[in-house]
Design an enzyme around this catalytic site. Structure first.
Site, PDB file in Angstrom:
ATOM      1  N   LYS A  53       1.016  -0.825  -0.485  1.00 60.50           N
ATOM      2  CA  LYS A  53      -0.217   0.021  -0.141  1.00 60.50           C
ATOM      3  C   LYS A  53       1.336   0.951  -0.235  1.00 60.50           C
ATOM      4  CE  LYS A  53      -3.586  -2.601   2.453  1.00 60.50           C
ATOM      5  NZ  LYS A  53      -4.131  -3.130   3.766  1.00 60.50           N
ATOM      6  N   GLN A  97      -4.290  -1.917  10.059  1.00 56.95           N
ATOM      7  CA  GLN A  97      -4.185  -2.875   9.656  1.00 56.95           C
ATOM      8  C   GLN A  97      -4.818  -4.118  10.776  1.00 56.95           C
ATOM      9  OE1 GLN A  97      -2.485  -3.220   6.168  1.00 56.95           O
ATOM     10  NE2 GLN A  97      -3.913  -5.509   6.225  1.00 56.95           N
ATOM     11  N   ASP A 120     -10.562   2.318   4.260  1.00 65.20           N
ATOM     12  CA  ASP A 120     -10.939   0.819   4.897  1.00 65.20           C
ATOM     13  C   ASP A 120     -12.498   0.097   4.642  1.00 65.20           C
ATOM     14  OD1 ASP A 120      -8.547  -1.015   3.977  1.00 65.20           O
ATOM     15  OD2 ASP A 120      -8.039  -0.778   5.901  1.00 65.20           O
TER      16      ASP A 120
END
Ligand code: NAP
Length: 306
Positions: A53, A97, A120
């Site tokens: 990412k 994450q 997200d």
């Protein structure tokens, strides 16, 4: 024999579009989007995902940072760090994450992110907006799947969609997105009875399970579209030969890395399906492309750039 539905080309186009927009806004305003990833603990797969990412962000001109914290960080300290990021003017996207170490409740932590920075799409506000079928950040992997089907001219409206897997990251948000697209959706999981029979009713079958080659041709209606989200390591050379035949790339993987990537779908399903996404180069590249698009969107909304 069906067609392989690669996500790589579409992902490239999406990334090019984001890069162009980032350059446009930088020229206009001297500002670029900022994305911060939070890593708690030492999960090796999480490090790889965050690294991808970060590199992709940098290639597109998005400012990117990874904040690393030890697995035993106090909850109060993590809360403080997220609150600081919520206030930072140069940060448009914040992602935590997953998985977090077991001492943390991921719901409590994700809920701390300001919804306007939730790129997200896992914040309760974003998930609620999805159920309401309103604008909001949508989870990147399911969003990538919808984009891939649309770009490949595969009809969703009115179709029977069966999703195997009910995680918050893939199965559940995808079920909501497919419902919003007017599909008739069935979500399956480890307690589903007669799974192959249920799956074989699908016009579009999605596997997000985390078990190598679990979906065999028995699960598939002839002519169905099959989307393979799974990413599993296959270490057995004989099995690899059975699934992929003589394949130089796979043999090289096995020799150099000790494994080759395989999805949740037996690749021989291609002989029965109309379409199948390969692993790798199928759904995977779209996930990161969608994150980049969400980050650009967060920047535009926050800065009120048209
Ligand atoms: P997860 O949180 O472990 O969820 C797996 C789901 O599969 C659960 O709902 C589980 O059911 C269900 N399941 C497990 N065994 C089953 C069985 N025998 N029959 C039916 N259902 C079964 O996994 P995830 O995060 O959704 O990820 C799934 C896979 O996708 C993994 O391989 C992951 O690496 C991959 N992935 C790829 C991307 C990408 O960008 N390509 C992104 C995310 C995930 P229960 O709920 O009943 O336990």
């Amino acid at each position: 024999m069906g067609i392989w539905l690669e996500g790589r080309t579409l992902a490239g186009k999406i990334r090019d579009g984001v890069k162009e927009q980032v350059e446009h806004f930088r020229g206009l305003t001297n500002q670029v989007p900022g994305l911060v990833g939070i890593l708690v603990g030492e999960n090796p797969a999480s490090k790889v995902y965050l690294g991808t990412k970060e590199r992709t962000s940098q290639r597109l001109g998005i400012h990117s940072e990874i904040l690393k914290f030890p697995g035993d960080i106090e909850k109060a300290s993590l809360v403080e760090e997220i609150e600081k990021l919520n206030k930072r003017e140069d940060v448009d996207g914040i992602l935590v994450q997953l998985p977090l170490p077991p001492s943390f409740n991921p719901f409590e932590i994700i809920a701390l992110i300001s919804p306007e920075k939730d790129v997200d799409g896992f914040h309760p506000f974003s998930l609620g907006s999805l159920l309401w079928n309103q604008d909001g950040f949508k989870a990147c992997t399911p969003l990538g799947i919808i984009e891939l089907l649309k770009a490949s001219n595969i009809d969703i409206l009115g179709k029977r969609v069966v999703i195997i897997g009910r995680s918050l990251i893939v199965g559940k948000p995808l079920a909501a997105m497919m419902t919003n697209e007017h599909a008739t959706v069935t979500t399956c999981h480890s307690k589903t009875e007669n799974l192959p029979r249920v799956a074989s009713e699908a016009d579009i079958l999605v596997a997000a399970i985390g078990r190598a080659a679990y979906v065999t041709p028995d699960f598939v209606k002839p002519g169905a579209t099959v989307v393979d989200v799974g990413m599993n390591q296959l270490k057995d050379k004989n099995k690899a030969k059975e699934f992929f035949g003589e394949d130089e790339k796979r043999e090289k993987d096995l020799q150099e890395k000790g494994y080759t990537l395989i999805g949740d779908v037996d690749p021989r399903v291609i002989e029965k399906a109309a379409h199948l996404t390969p692993v790798p180069r199928g759904v995977g590249p779209l996930t990161v492309a969608m994150l980049m698009r969400n980050t650009l969107e967060a920047f535009r909304r926050r800065k009120k750039f048209q």
